[in-house]
Design a protein around this motif. Structure first.
Motif, PDB file in Angstrom:
ATOM      1  N   LEU A 139      -0.757  16.410 -21.051  1.00 50.12           N
ATOM      2  CA  LEU A 139       0.349  15.474 -21.243  1.00 50.12           C
ATOM      3  C   LEU A 139       0.084  14.199 -20.454  1.00 50.12           C
ATOM      4  N   ARG A 140       0.564  13.077 -20.991  1.00 46.91           N
ATOM      5  CA  ARG A 140       0.500  11.808 -20.266  1.00 46.91           C
ATOM      6  C   ARG A 140       1.871  11.139 -20.360  1.00 46.91           C
ATOM      7  N   ALA A 141       2.181  10.300 -19.361  1.00 54.41           N
ATOM      8  CA  ALA A 141       3.482   9.629 -19.342  1.00 54.41           C
ATOM      9  C   ALA A 141       3.434   8.485 -18.343  1.00 54.41           C
ATOM     10  N   GLN A 142       4.447   7.621 -18.433  1.00 54.39           N
ATOM     11  CA  GLN A 142       4.635   6.573 -17.433  1.00 54.39           C
ATOM     12  C   GLN A 142       5.710   7.037 -16.467  1.00 54.39           C
ATOM     13  N   LEU A 143       5.398   7.006 -15.185  1.00 53.32           N
ATOM     14  CA  LEU A 143       6.313   7.469 -14.143  1.00 53.32           C
ATOM     15  C   LEU A 143       6.858   6.284 -13.373  1.00 53.32           C
ATOM     16  N   VAL A 144       8.188   6.272 -13.212  1.00 53.76           N
ATOM     17  CA  VAL A 144       8.853   5.274 -12.369  1.00 53.76           C
ATOM     18  C   VAL A 144       9.806   6.011 -11.441  1.00 53.76           C
ATOM     19  N   LYS A 145       9.619   5.821 -10.149  1.00 53.55           N
ATOM     20  CA  LYS A 145      10.546   6.395  -9.169  1.00 53.55           C
ATOM     21  C   LYS A 145      11.651   5.383  -8.902  1.00 53.55           C
ATOM     22  N   HIS A 146      12.901   5.813  -9.083  1.00 52.42           N
ATOM     23  CA  HIS A 146      14.048   4.952  -8.832  1.00 52.42           C
ATOM     24  C   HIS A 146      15.048   5.747  -8.017  1.00 52.42           C
ATOM     25  N   GLY A 147      15.103   5.455  -6.715  1.00 56.59           N
ATOM     26  CA  GLY A 147      15.984   6.223  -5.852  1.00 56.59           C
ATOM     27  C   GLY A 147      15.561   7.683  -5.836  1.00 56.59           C
ATOM     28  N   ALA A 148      16.505   8.564  -6.169  1.00 55.60           N
ATOM     29  CA  ALA A 148      16.222   9.999  -6.201  1.00 55.60           C
ATOM     30  C   ALA A 148      15.682  10.456  -7.546  1.00 55.60           C
ATOM     31  N   ASP A 149      15.531   9.535  -8.493  1.00 54.98           N
ATOM     32  CA  ASP A 149      15.103   9.896  -9.846  1.00 54.98           C
ATOM     33  C   ASP A 149      13.618   9.631 -10.036  1.00 54.98           C
ATOM     34  N   TYR A 150      12.958  10.561 -10.715  1.00 54.59           N
ATOM     35  CA  TYR A 150      11.579  10.377 -11.147  1.00 54.59           C
ATOM     36  C   TYR A 150      11.603  10.380 -12.670  1.00 54.59           C
ATOM     37  N   ARG A 151      11.387   9.205 -13.267  1.00 55.44           N
ATOM     38  CA  ARG A 151      11.560   9.032 -14.703  1.00 55.44           C
ATOM     39  C   ARG A 151      10.208   8.992 -15.400  1.00 55.44           C
ATOM     40  N   PHE A 152       9.993   9.990 -16.280  1.00 50.44           N
ATOM     41  CA  PHE A 152       8.775  10.052 -17.078  1.00 50.44           C
ATOM     42  C   PHE A 152       9.124   9.589 -18.490  1.00 50.44           C
ATOM     43  N   ALA A 165       0.805  -1.210   0.000  1.00 51.92           N
ATOM     44  CA  ALA A 165       0.000   0.000   0.000  1.00 51.92           C
ATOM     45  C   ALA A 165       0.842   1.266   0.000  1.00 51.92           C
ATOM     46  N   THR A 166       2.104   1.207   0.456  1.00 52.49           N
ATOM     47  CA  THR A 166       2.919   2.411   0.577  1.00 52.49           C
ATOM     48  C   THR A 166       4.195   2.368  -0.247  1.00 52.49           C
ATOM     49  N   ASP A 167       4.396   1.351  -1.053  1.00 49.66           N
ATOM     50  CA  ASP A 167       5.655   1.190  -1.785  1.00 49.66           C
ATOM     51  C   ASP A 167       5.480   1.579  -3.249  1.00 49.66           C
ATOM     52  N   ILE A 168       6.188   2.652  -3.695  1.00 45.96           N
ATOM     53  CA  ILE A 168       6.113   3.065  -5.095  1.00 45.96           C
ATOM     54  C   ILE A 168       7.469   2.953  -5.784  1.00 45.96           C
ATOM     55  N   GLU A 169       8.474   2.450  -5.097  1.00 49.77           N
ATOM     56  CA  GLU A 169       9.816   2.346  -5.681  1.00 49.77           C
ATOM     57  C   GLU A 169       9.819   1.374  -6.860  1.00 49.77           C
ATOM     58  N   ASP A 170      10.330   1.848  -8.011  1.00 51.21           N
ATOM     59  CA  ASP A 170      10.458   1.048  -9.234  1.00 51.21           C
ATOM     60  C   ASP A 170       9.122   0.475  -9.710  1.00 51.21           C
ATOM     61  N   VAL A 171       8.037   1.165  -9.400  1.00 53.87           N
ATOM     62  CA  VAL A 171       6.703   0.735  -9.817  1.00 53.87           C
ATOM     63  C   VAL A 171       6.217   1.650 -10.942  1.00 53.87           C
ATOM     64  N   PRO A 172       5.860   1.110 -12.102  1.00 55.88           N
ATOM     65  CA  PRO A 172       5.352   1.962 -13.183  1.00 55.88           C
ATOM     66  C   PRO A 172       3.961   2.504 -12.852  1.00 55.88           C
ATOM     67  N   LEU A 173       3.825   3.809 -12.921  1.00 51.83           N
ATOM     68  CA  LEU A 173       2.556   4.478 -12.664  1.00 51.83           C
ATOM     69  C   LEU A 173       2.166   5.287 -13.896  1.00 51.83           C
ATOM     70  N   GLN A 174       0.909   5.226 -14.248  1.00 56.31           N
ATOM     71  CA  GLN A 174       0.423   5.997 -15.377  1.00 56.31           C
ATOM     72  C   GLN A 174      -0.011   7.376 -14.881  1.00 56.31           C
ATOM     73  N   THR A 175       0.550   8.411 -15.477  1.00 59.04           N
ATOM     74  CA  THR A 175       0.269   9.764 -15.030  1.00 59.04           C
ATOM     75  C   THR A 175      -0.299  10.591 -16.171  1.00 59.04           C
ATOM     76  N   ARG A 176      -1.078  11.582 -15.795  1.00 63.91           N
ATOM     77  CA  ARG A 176      -1.609  12.544 -16.759  1.00 63.91           C
ATOM     78  C   ARG A 176      -1.718  13.887 -16.068  1.00 63.91           C
ATOM     79  N   ALA A 177      -1.316  14.936 -16.765  1.00 57.75           N
ATOM     80  CA  ALA A 177      -1.419  16.291 -16.230  1.00 57.75           C
ATOM     81  C   ALA A 177      -2.030  17.189 -17.293  1.00 57.75           C
ATOM     82  N   ARG A 178      -2.852  18.113 -16.841  1.00 58.56           N
ATOM     83  CA  ARG A 178      -3.444  19.080 -17.750  1.00 58.56           C
ATOM     84  C   ARG A 178      -3.680  20.374 -16.980  1.00 58.56           C
TER      85      ARG A 178
END
Length: 709
Positions: free
Chosen positions: A294-307, A258-271
């Motif tokens: 805009l839409r993108a896939q977000l993966v948090k890896h350590g200190a990086d947020y990769r879209f 429930a609280t772990d987002i590390e290295d998990v692909p998340l679908q994001t959208r911003a407008r």
């Protein structure tokens, strides 16, 4: 005999086994077991009768030692077997935070009532049969160095606290606070009431709340769409929406816990209405845009947020690629972007214009909105110096085509580097009218005011294609033009940097032809302008031998150095200059004939006004003076004598093309016979071009420019 022997043998076999239970050792073992059972029963009975209330202080002591921090129960306490399950009940339970935390407690609960499987405590995988939690509050924080958090206890070897397996639960009135000083994120969330029976919740679990990221407040609503799987420690389908700074951000994905987002692909959208407002949330400066999605896939890896798989639009332009936000010692953005078509209006913010104003009212109004004076083009929008010094960036952006009415631009390739306040657009290349432009633009805000340099190079480009939108006929124009602009100035705006600039601007025209269709450019009629240069209505293209339009720039004042175009029949000469300070134009052109002409006005054509609103002065004082002289001659002598005032004897000296094609200064210009020219400017301007707005000064200077002929 045999039968008796068999009976005797069986009796012998039974006797030793039966005798064990009659031995002293057996009696001791039996009595010991009975004593243990009796003791356990007595303890169970005592706990059951007393409800284990007397264990309150021992519980606090043992729990505090194991957690490495204070654990206290402020009210009623129960800990006993009921009958075989462990019952734990506490009022006012609190678990302290580490000393560095900003809040005193990691967890507090008004009441907590549970049933725990006893054997699960022995095997390290705690199982809770049911849990009733009311008035819970959790405070989750990272320390300033992001090396420790408040939910990691001393006995876990540095591993975060894990929730036990819960079969049935009722959770009401629970709040969670999360704080991360490195990302400057603060969230205060309320969890909707949760009721689960037999590991089944039966509906989504919602949470809502507010917070602040850096200096921007936000509002958040989220739902755990698969809470049943969450209770079984399986997949967790999360859907969340946040509102911040006029933007709406959606996040959806499946979490391992429930609280772990590390290295998990998340679908994001911003407008939202402006992409700059979105990135401004994390302190990143970006030119303003029109509305975006805009839409993108977000993966948090350590200190990086990769879209990755980024796709969408801003205004009427498309955008795709990838972006990485790195939360290191300094915030850094690294991106690779592509655009199929960029609307020129959406490019307006890159030089400080508001695209909405450009779309509705034009560039002049957009420039005025930045603080520039009326009828100006150069924006007075200041560089966001403080923001540019807070983060670093690297960008490679390719644009296939730019939608523009007049200027054909395509295949843009931009490399951007921002390093501690030094912004470099180098190289910036694009194709323009089948020619290529290469440039290096540097804005160094580490110097105050900023030290800015412009180096723009135009490779040989067909003039017919380049100026087609301005009335030049492609079919009759074969000439090309190449050029270079090199300027250095100081200022935090484009206007200020150019108003203080020094350097040189030169455009070279090799051999070719030029023809106009008498079309309009703003209020400047190119067709009329060229016709006046050659004093008759054009019936065929002008044959150009070579030409140079060059300026020497000192303190923001550009003086002709030289302007000379050699054609088959004429030599066009220009004097005067322009000012980046007030965007004033004050130029004069004259075409001297190489052949005798019975009727020629021999009068310069003036180009004046402002960058935003140039105008032609075809009725010059010289023409009026000559006309007056002709009338005088006609009155004194005869009407035929009046024509003598307009006779061109055709003594123009052809220009040597070598210095012209080399882009040399005026003093290097020569005739075809190798003699220095004395009819071209030397890169100086009069005092009235220092930037003052005096009308009298401009008229006086105009007379001087036009009177040199």
């Amino acid at each position: 005999m045999d039968m008796n022997a068999s009976v005797s043998k069986d009796a012998t076999d039974v006797t030793p086994a039966a005798s064990i239970f009659g031995t002293r050792a057996w009696r001791i073992l039996r009595n010991g077991l009975l004593a243990v059972v009796g003791t356990v029963f007595v303890l169970w009975l005592v706990l059951f009768v007393t409800k284990g209330r007397f264990l309150k202080h021992p519980f606090e002591s043992i729990a505090s030692r194991m957690a490495g921090r204070d654990v206290r129960v402020g009210g009623a306490f129960q800990l006993y077997f009921a009958p075989l399950k462990i019952k734990f009940y506490a009022e006012g339970l609190s678990v302290a935070n580490p000393a560095w935390a900003t809040r005193p407690y990691l967890f507090q609960a008004r009441t907590i009532d549970t049933r725990i499987a006893p054997l699960s405590l022995l095997f390290g995988k705690t199982r809770v049969y049911w849990l009733d939690l009311a008035g819970g509050a959790a405070d989750l924080e990272w320390n300033a160095g992001h090396s420790a958090n408040s939910w990691t206890f001393a006995d876990t070897g540095g591993k975060p606290f894990e929730l036990p397996r819960i079969d049935r639960a009722t959770v009401a009135g629970t709040h969670v606070r999360y704080a991360d000083p490195r990302t400057r994120l603060l969230a205060d969330l309320a969890i909707d009431t949760v009721t689960a029976i037999d590991k089944k919740i039966g509906k989504a679990v919602g949470l809502h709340g507010t917070g602040r990221i850096r200096d921007t407040p936000f509002r958040l609503v989220a739902q755990l769409m698969s809470p049943d799987a969450t209770l079984d420690r399986g997949e967790n389908k999360l859907v969340a929406r946040a509102w911040a700074a006029n933007n709406v951000i959606d996040v959806a994905g499946t979490l391992p816990t429930a609280t772990d987002i590390e290295d998990v692909p998340l679908q994001t959208r911003a407008r939202g209405r402006n992409l700059a407002e979105l990135l401004g949330i994390i302190g990143v400066a970006l030119p303003n845009t029109r509305d975006y999605s805009l839409r993108a896939q977000l993966v948090k890896h350590g200190a990086d947020y990769r879209f990755t798989r980024l796709a969408g639009r801003f205004g009427d332009s498309d955008l795709a690629g990838r972006l990485t936000i790195i939360n290191g010692e300094r915030l850094r953005l690294q991106s690779e972007l592509t655009t199929r078509q960029l609307d020129i209006i959406d490019a307006a913010p890159f030089i400080g214009y508001n695209p909405d104003i450009v779309a509705a009212k034009g560039a002049v109004a957009a420039a005025a909105a930045t603080g520039a004076a009326p009828q100006r083009l150069l924006p007075d929008a200041a560089l966001p110096v403080a923001a540019l010094q807070r983060f670093d960036a690297g960008l490679h952006w390719t644009i296939r085509d730019i939608k523009s009415r007049n200027v054909p631009i395509s295949y843009v390739d931009l490399t951007l580097a921002l390093d501690r306040g030094r912004l470099a657009l180098s190289p910036l290349t694009f194709s323009m009218a089948r020619g290529n432009v290469a440039s290096d633009l540097i804005f160094d805000t580490r110097s105050r005011p900023a030290l800015d340099s412009y180096d723009i190079r135009l490779s040989p480009t067909p003039m017919g294609r380049l100026l087609a939108g301005y009335g030049v006929d492609e079919s009759g124009t074969t000439g090309t033009i190449k050029g270079r602009l090199q300027l250095t100035g100081r200022g935090d705006t484009i206007h200020d940097s150019l108003a203080s600039a020094i350097g040189r601007v030169a455009f070279i025209m090799p051999h070719g032809s030029f023809w106009t269709r008498n079309a309009q450019l703003s209020e400047l009629d190119i067709g009329t302008f060229v016709q006046k240069m050659f004093e008759h209505k054009l019936k065929e293209p002008v044959q150009i031998n070579c030409g140079l339009i060059a300026f020497t720039v000192r303190d923001g004042i550009a003086a002709a150095d030289p302007i000379i175009i050699d054609t088959k029949k004429n030599v066009i000469l220009g004097r005067g200059g322009l000012s980046f300070k007030n965007e004033n134009l004050d130029l004069a052109f004259r075409a001297d004939g190489k052949q005798f002409s019975l009727f020629s006005a021999q009068s310069p054509v003036g180009l004046e006004g402002y960058f935003a609103k140039p105008r032609i002065d075809v009725i010059s004082p010289e023409l009026l003076g000559r006309a007056g002289g002709g009338l005088g001659l006609g009155a004194i002598a005869s009407p035929l004598a009046a024509i003598l005032a307009f006779v061109d004897i055709g003594d123009a000296k052809s220009a040597a093309c070598g210095p012209i094609l080399a882009g040399a200064h005026a003093q290097a210009m020569r005739t075809t016979k190798g003699k220095p020219r004395d009819d071209v400017g030397n890169g100086t301007t009069a005092k009235s071009e220092s930037g003052k707005e005096s009308t009298a000064d401009r008229k006086k200077q105009r007379k001087k420019f036009l009177g040199i002929f």
